[in-house]
Design a protein around this motif. Structure first.
Motif, PDB file in Angstrom:
ATOM      1  N   UNK A  75       0.896  -0.972   0.039  1.00 38.32           N
ATOM      2  CA  UNK A  75       0.135  -0.326  -0.062  1.00 38.32           C
ATOM      3  C   UNK A  75       0.810   1.668  -0.003  1.00 38.32           C
ATOM      4  N   UNK A  76       0.756   2.143  -1.234  1.00 41.35           N
ATOM      5  CA  UNK A  76       1.213   2.732  -0.921  1.00 41.35           C
ATOM      6  C   UNK A  76       1.374   4.327  -0.373  1.00 41.35           C
ATOM      7  N   UNK A  77       2.425   4.347   0.269  1.00 36.09           N
ATOM      8  CA  UNK A  77       2.023   5.386   2.150  1.00 36.09           C
ATOM      9  C   UNK A  77       2.168   6.925   1.283  1.00 36.09           C
ATOM     10  N   UNK A  78       1.557   7.668   2.319  1.00 36.47           N
ATOM     11  CA  UNK A  78       0.474   8.748   1.869  1.00 36.47           C
ATOM     12  C   UNK A  78       1.496  10.315   2.843  1.00 36.47           C
ATOM     13  N   UNK A  79       1.074  11.047   2.446  1.00 35.65           N
ATOM     14  CA  UNK A  79       1.319  12.534   3.598  1.00 35.65           C
ATOM     15  C   UNK A  79       0.315  11.934   5.116  1.00 35.65           C
ATOM     16  N   UNK A  80      -0.595  11.183   5.198  1.00 30.20           N
ATOM     17  CA  UNK A  80      -1.458  11.157   5.808  1.00 30.20           C
ATOM     18  C   UNK A  80      -1.362   9.570   6.102  1.00 30.20           C
ATOM     19  N   UNK A  81      -1.512   8.370   5.272  1.00 28.53           N
ATOM     20  CA  UNK A  81      -0.910   6.986   5.628  1.00 28.53           C
ATOM     21  C   UNK A  81       0.154   6.795   5.503  1.00 28.53           C
ATOM     22  N   UNK A  82       0.504   5.746   6.841  1.00 29.34           N
ATOM     23  CA  UNK A  82       2.340   5.508   6.098  1.00 29.34           C
ATOM     24  C   UNK A  82       2.404   4.339   5.464  1.00 29.34           C
ATOM     25  N   UNK A  83       0.860   3.515   5.133  1.00 23.22           N
ATOM     26  CA  UNK A  83       1.378   2.128   3.523  1.00 23.22           C
ATOM     27  C   UNK A  83       1.372   1.283   4.573  1.00 23.22           C
ATOM     28  N   UNK A  84       1.815   0.207   3.515  1.00 20.46           N
ATOM     29  CA  UNK A  84       1.472  -1.417   4.741  1.00 20.46           C
ATOM     30  C   UNK A  84       2.956  -2.296   4.041  1.00 20.46           C
ATOM     31  N   UNK A  85       3.583  -2.678   4.474  1.00 25.40           N
ATOM     32  CA  UNK A  85       4.810  -3.503   3.834  1.00 25.40           C
ATOM     33  C   UNK A  85       4.308  -5.007   4.044  1.00 25.40           C
ATOM     34  N   UNK A  86       4.897  -5.875   3.190  1.00 24.55           N
ATOM     35  CA  UNK A  86       4.378  -7.057   3.068  1.00 24.55           C
ATOM     36  C   UNK A  86       5.830  -7.912   2.806  1.00 24.55           C
ATOM     37  N   UNK A  87       5.580  -9.581   2.955  1.00 24.36           N
ATOM     38  CA  UNK A  87       6.872 -10.273   2.522  1.00 24.36           C
ATOM     39  C   UNK A  87       6.758 -10.966   1.359  1.00 24.36           C
ATOM     40  N   UNK A 107      17.557 -31.757   7.792  1.00 22.58           N
ATOM     41  CA  UNK A 107      16.333 -32.296   8.630  1.00 22.58           C
ATOM     42  C   UNK A 107      15.530 -31.268   7.631  1.00 22.58           C
ATOM     43  N   UNK A 108      15.947 -30.542   6.668  1.00 23.08           N
ATOM     44  CA  UNK A 108      14.633 -28.870   6.008  1.00 23.08           C
ATOM     45  C   UNK A 108      13.619 -30.196   5.353  1.00 23.08           C
ATOM     46  N   UNK A 109      12.342 -29.078   6.211  1.00 24.64           N
ATOM     47  CA  UNK A 109      10.751 -30.507   6.231  1.00 24.64           C
ATOM     48  C   UNK A 109      10.066 -29.284   5.945  1.00 24.64           C
ATOM     49  N   UNK A 110       8.803 -29.213   5.766  1.00 24.51           N
ATOM     50  CA  UNK A 110       7.892 -28.125   5.360  1.00 24.51           C
ATOM     51  C   UNK A 110       7.010 -28.378   6.889  1.00 24.51           C
ATOM     52  N   UNK A 111       6.265 -28.171   8.068  1.00 27.69           N
ATOM     53  CA  UNK A 111       5.424 -29.466   9.358  1.00 27.69           C
ATOM     54  C   UNK A 111       4.117 -28.411   8.574  1.00 27.69           C
ATOM     55  N   UNK A 112       4.012 -27.741   7.748  1.00 27.93           N
ATOM     56  CA  UNK A 112       3.331 -27.117   8.360  1.00 27.93           C
ATOM     57  C   UNK A 112       2.064 -26.742   6.301  1.00 27.93           C
ATOM     58  N   UNK A 113       1.556 -27.928   5.745  1.00 26.75           N
ATOM     59  CA  UNK A 113       1.360 -27.529   4.601  1.00 26.75           C
ATOM     60  C   UNK A 113       0.321 -25.867   4.050  1.00 26.75           C
ATOM     61  N   UNK A 114       0.115 -25.732   5.074  1.00 25.09           N
ATOM     62  CA  UNK A 114      -0.620 -23.503   5.022  1.00 25.09           C
ATOM     63  C   UNK A 114       0.381 -22.667   5.530  1.00 25.09           C
ATOM     64  N   UNK A 115       1.819 -23.525   5.691  1.00 22.88           N
ATOM     65  CA  UNK A 115       2.356 -22.586   5.759  1.00 22.88           C
ATOM     66  C   UNK A 115       2.238 -20.832   5.028  1.00 22.88           C
ATOM     67  N   UNK A 116       2.531 -21.076   3.968  1.00 22.58           N
ATOM     68  CA  UNK A 116       2.906 -19.760   3.042  1.00 22.58           C
ATOM     69  C   UNK A 116       1.101 -19.599   2.017  1.00 22.58           C
ATOM     70  N   UNK A 117       0.211 -19.958   3.220  1.00 18.08           N
ATOM     71  CA  UNK A 117      -0.959 -19.130   2.871  1.00 18.08           C
ATOM     72  C   UNK A 117      -0.248 -18.134   3.478  1.00 18.08           C
ATOM     73  N   UNK A 118      -0.130 -17.827   4.780  1.00 17.00           N
ATOM     74  CA  UNK A 118       0.342 -16.346   5.302  1.00 17.00           C
ATOM     75  C   UNK A 118       0.731 -15.308   4.303  1.00 17.00           C
ATOM     76  N   UNK A 119       1.425 -15.291   3.299  1.00 20.41           N
ATOM     77  CA  UNK A 119       1.878 -14.599   2.524  1.00 20.41           C
ATOM     78  C   UNK A 119       0.855 -14.049   0.696  1.00 20.41           C
ATOM     79  N   UNK A 120       0.249 -12.977   1.309  1.00 21.94           N
ATOM     80  CA  UNK A 120      -1.051 -12.742   0.461  1.00 21.94           C
ATOM     81  C   UNK A 120      -0.127 -12.416  -0.855  1.00 21.94           C
ATOM     82  N   UNK A 121       1.117 -11.740  -0.826  1.00 19.74           N
ATOM     83  CA  UNK A 121       1.660 -10.714  -1.568  1.00 19.74           C
ATOM     84  C   UNK A 121       3.095 -11.085  -1.698  1.00 19.74           C
TER      85      UNK A 121
END
Length: 464
Positions: A75-87, A107-121
């Motif tokens: 979300x692009x920051x403006x004079x009144x809004x800092x905007x938003x950052x994401x991964x 031993x690398x693995x992925x424990x939770x198959x929904x782990x990457x659904x937390x990164x919408x961007x």
């Protein structure tokens, strides 16, 4: 319609990456939301629990994060809004000092198959040499959203599963790389719906089945690499509609039939590798002469038959030709030496080629490997000592029983200790007798005897 053969990704894509690099344009940068922050920690701990990630990077990950974890404004920051950052990017697996991504452990693995659904961007997800021992299913990553532009798995032998129709949900995907894994199955129809795809590298896996007809929908595709799998069947004629292709590598599969004539429309192609398949009876295609941008042409290991066509005048930029073991017969065209000044590799071994070795091949000033072994070539090998010394051991001519070398060149040839030592010495008795007679000078014959001597020489030459 004019085709633009550009090897770089689109300018618009490059500009969009610059806009979202995370450079703050406001006085204060917003913090990463707690859900994404926690999800990054969980991924890092799944890939390498030996490193105390939370204590090493206790602060906001958009302000201080390991290499490979990249934030950006959504979300692009403006004079009144800092905007938003994401991964925006997650890259794992140490590549080099220039790309010191978070290292994975055995031993690398992925424990939770929904782990990457937390990164919408999320736009890029990259794994190098991470899944090497514990099995991880490709379906774990099926929840990735439509924002993803790059999905890369390199050297992950414990990654298994198959591409499913969920791939069609990744509508923004520009780069799909799955290489050196245990992924198997067929390419789903949904693959043809990735209209923004520019690179599809699916090499060194266990894929099977055919290339789907709807691959022709991928008009932006520049790289298609399906090498070292178990693909079979005939190539669809629709492959000729991929007119922006720069690289087409289908080597080491089970493809059969003839080369589609539609391939002549691949005018931008720089690398064509169809070697070690089951293509048959089509010969070396004449339409290759229409691919003037070709730099690498590899058809070895297919039973094509026919002669080497004289098509090289229009292919002057080519630097590698592999025609080993394709059933060729007839002569080697001298035009290869005349027109292909950039050639560094020429493989014509294990065929049925006959006739002499063209002297013009010595004009290949950049060649460093020339393989002519196991043919039916005959006559004198015409190369100079300088040429032989330069190419060295990679000048292969053994297995041509009727090929010979001049006795005067044996010492020069033997210095390279290569296959030239196996050649027989040319029989020069007749040629040498003529040469000697015709080059006797007045120092060895008195002036008074020159006229009758020359008459004798003339008669001898006529008789011989």
């Amino acid at each position: 319609m004019e085709i633009s053969c550009s090897s770089s990704y689109s300018l618009a894509f490059f500009i969009s990456l610059l806009i979202t690099t995370g450079i703050a344009i406001a006085n204060s940068q917003p913090v990463l939301n707690s859900l994404e922050q926690e999800s990054v920690y969980r991924v890092l701990e799944s890939l390498n629990s030996d490193i105390p990630w939370r204590s090493l990077f206790p602060d906001d990950l958009c302000s201080s994060a390991p290499h490979g974890v990249v934030c950006g404004y959504t979300t692009v920051p403006t004079a009144t809004d800092d905007g938003a950052v994401n991964i925006l990017e997650l890259s794992f697996g140490y590549v080099s000092d220039h790309n010191p991504n978070p290292p994975c452990n055995p031993n690398s693995t992925i424990h939770d198959p929904f782990m990457f659904s937390s990164f919408p961007y999320l736009r890029k997800l990259f794994f190098y040499n991470c899944f090497t021992t514990r099995p991880v299913s490709l379906q774990t990553f099926s929840t990735l959203g439509s924002s993803l532009e790059e999905l890369v798995f390199i050297e992950n032998p414990s990654l298994f599963g198959s591409l499913t129709e969920s791939i069609s949900n990744m509508t923004s995907l520009k780069r799909l790389v799955i290489t050196g894994t245990n992924v198997s199955g067929e390419i789903p129809d949904g693959f043809g719906g990735l209209l923004n795809l520019e690179e599809a590298t699916l090499s060194r896996n266990r894929f099977t089945g055919i290339v789907p007809e709807n691959v022709s929908n991928l008009k932006n595709l520049k790289i298609l690499d399906l090498s070292q799998n178990g693909f079979d069947g005939k190539l669809p004629a629709s492959i000729g509609e991929l007119q922006n292709l720069i690289k087409l590598d289908l080597s080491l599969n089970l493809f059969s039939g003839e080369f589609p004539a539609s391939m002549k429309d691949l005018k931008c192609l720089e690398l064509l590798d169809l070697s070690y398949n089951r293509f048959t009876n089509s010969g070396i295609p004449i339409f290759l002469s229409e691919m003037s941008k070709l730099k690498g042409l590899y058809l070895s290991g297919n039973e094509l038959g026919g002669v080497i066509p004289d098509i090289w005048e229009n292919m002057r930029g080519i630097n590698g030709i592999g025609f080993s073991g394709v059933g060729l017969f007839g002569n080697i065209p001298s035009s290869i030496g005349v027109f292909l000044g950039n050639l560094t590799y020429l493989g014509l071994d294990d065929n049925h080629l006959s006739g002499g070795v063209p002297l013009e091949l010595e004009r290949l000033a950049m060649v460093n490997e020339l393989n002519l072994k196991n043919n039916n070539l005959s006559g004198r090998l015409p190369f100079s000592a300088n040429f032989v010394s330069r190419v060295g051991r990679k000048l292969r001519v053994e297995g041509n029983p009727e090929l010979c070398v001049d006795v005067g060149a044996i010492k020069s040839f033997s210095k390279v200790h290569g296959s030239l030592d196996e050649l027989k010495v040319c029989n020069n008795r007749v040629a040498n007798s003529r040469f000697t007679l015709l080059h006797v000078t007045s120092s060895s014959i008195s002036v008074s005897r020159q006229i009758p001597y020359l008459v004798t020489v003339f008669l001898l030459v006529v008789i011989m």
